[in-house]
Design a protein around this motif. Structure first.
Motif, short mmCIF file in Angstrom:
data_model
loop_
_atom_site.label_atom_id
_atom_site.label_comp_id
_atom_site.label_asym_id
_atom_site.label_seq_id
_atom_site.Cartn_x
_atom_site.Cartn_y
_atom_site.Cartn_z
N THR A 1 0.81 -1.20 0.00
CA THR A 1 0.00 0.00 0.00
C THR A 1 0.85 1.26 0.00
OG1 THR A 1 -1.87 1.15 1.01
CG2 THR A 1 -0.33 0.08 2.51
N GLN A 2 0.41 2.21 -0.79
CA GLN A 2 0.97 3.55 -0.81
C GLN A 2 -0.09 4.55 -0.32
OE1 GLN A 2 1.95 3.71 -5.01
NE2 GLN A 2 4.07 3.08 -4.60
N ILE A 3 -1.30 4.02 -0.06
CA ILE A 3 -2.43 4.89 0.30
C ILE A 3 -2.98 4.58 1.69
CG2 ILE A 3 -3.08 5.31 -2.10
CD1 ILE A 3 -5.31 3.19 -1.76
N GLY A 4 -2.38 3.63 2.39
CA GLY A 4 -2.83 3.27 3.72
C GLY A 4 -4.09 2.42 3.74
N ALA A 5 -4.45 1.85 2.60
CA ALA A 5 -5.64 1.00 2.49
C ALA A 5 -5.32 -0.18 1.59
CB ALA A 5 -6.81 1.80 1.92
N MET A 6 -6.23 -1.17 1.61
CA MET A 6 -5.99 -2.41 0.88
C MET A 6 -5.94 -2.23 -0.64
SD MET A 6 -5.76 -5.12 3.00
CE MET A 6 -6.52 -6.59 2.35
N GLY A 7 -6.85 -1.52 -1.23
CA GLY A 7 -6.86 -1.36 -2.68
C GLY A 7 -7.44 -2.56 -3.40
N THR A 8 -6.95 -2.81 -4.60
CA THR A 8 -7.42 -3.92 -5.42
C THR A 8 -6.88 -5.23 -4.85
OG1 THR A 8 -7.49 -2.51 -7.38
CG2 THR A 8 -7.42 -4.89 -7.75
N ILE A 9 -7.77 -6.22 -4.72
CA ILE A 9 -7.38 -7.52 -4.17
C ILE A 9 -7.51 -8.56 -5.27
CG2 ILE A 9 -7.86 -9.27 -2.43
CD1 ILE A 9 -8.97 -6.99 -0.67
N LEU A 10 -6.41 -9.31 -5.46
CA LEU A 10 -6.36 -10.33 -6.51
C LEU A 10 -6.06 -11.69 -5.91
CD1 LEU A 10 -4.35 -7.68 -7.59
CD2 LEU A 10 -5.19 -8.74 -9.67
N VAL B 1 -2.80 -14.38 -2.43
CA VAL B 1 -3.76 -13.27 -2.36
C VAL B 1 -2.91 -12.01 -2.31
CG1 VAL B 1 -5.59 -12.15 -1.05
CG2 VAL B 1 -5.53 -14.64 -1.22
N LEU B 2 -3.14 -11.10 -3.25
CA LEU B 2 -2.35 -9.88 -3.39
C LEU B 2 -3.26 -8.67 -3.30
CD1 LEU B 2 0.33 -8.41 -4.18
CD2 LEU B 2 -0.34 -8.78 -6.57
N SER B 3 -2.91 -7.74 -2.42
CA SER B 3 -3.63 -6.48 -2.30
C SER B 3 -2.71 -5.35 -2.72
CB SER B 3 -4.08 -6.27 -0.86
OG SER B 3 -4.61 -4.96 -0.72
N LEU B 4 -3.16 -4.53 -3.67
CA LEU B 4 -2.37 -3.41 -4.16
C LEU B 4 -3.15 -2.10 -3.98
CD1 LEU B 4 -1.02 -4.99 -7.47
CD2 LEU B 4 0.25 -4.64 -5.34
N GLY B 5 -2.76 -1.30 -3.01
CA GLY B 5 -3.33 0.03 -2.81
C GLY B 5 -2.30 1.05 -3.25
N LEU B 6 -2.32 1.42 -4.52
CA LEU B 6 -1.24 2.20 -5.10
C LEU B 6 -1.67 3.59 -5.54
CD1 LEU B 6 0.29 -0.58 -7.39
CD2 LEU B 6 0.90 0.00 -5.03
N LYS B 7 -0.76 4.56 -5.36
CA LYS B 7 -0.92 5.89 -5.94
C LYS B 7 -0.45 5.87 -7.39
CE LYS B 7 -0.08 8.53 -1.71
NZ LYS B 7 0.84 9.46 -1.04
#
Length: 125
Positions: free
Chosen positions: A41-50, A99-105
């Motif tokens: 995470t770059q946003i402090g949240a989970m984001g997209t989960i794959l 399981v991958l979570s990407l919370g990206l700016k």
């Protein structure tokens, strides 16, 4: 880069704080009995989960499946990131799904390459 093992848990885990492409990025890696979990995470949240896994079959060449569980479904580079990681997991001899979570700016190719490199360097598989 700061790295710490989360020692009190029964689940092997690592937590990293680093800069990827100039952006503060937190990474958490966990090795559960039945899955690997990677949170970036770059946003402090989970984001997209794959969810990514190797398909078991009789074929000589392995087949990998990546699906978006939650989040943006129209970002092929995010799916490619998950695919690279599950291929690496498989090549290292593990059959556990990821399981991958990407919370990206920043969703640039350079950022996603940096994420793959950081995860592989600090892998738990």
């Amino acid at each position: 880069m700061i790295s710490a093992s989360m020692g009190s848990s029964t689940v092997p885990a690592k937590k990293l704080a680093l800069k990827i492409n100039g952006i503060d990025t937190d990474v958490v890696l966990c090795a559960y009995d039945d899955h690997f979990l990677v949170i970036v995470t770059q946003i402090g949240a989970m984001g997209t989960i794959l969810h990514a896994r190797k398909e078991e079959g009789v074929s000589i060449n392995p087949t990998f499946t990546v699906s978006v569980i939650f989040g943006k479904r129209d970002e092929p580079m995010v799916v490619a990131c998950a695919r690279q990681l599950i291929e690496h997991v498989s090549n290292c001899g593990s059959s556990r799904p990821l399981v991958l979570s990407l919370g990206l700016k920043d969703h640039s190719m350079e950022t996603l390459k940096g994420i793959v490199s950081a995860v592989i360097e600090n892998r738990l598989w």
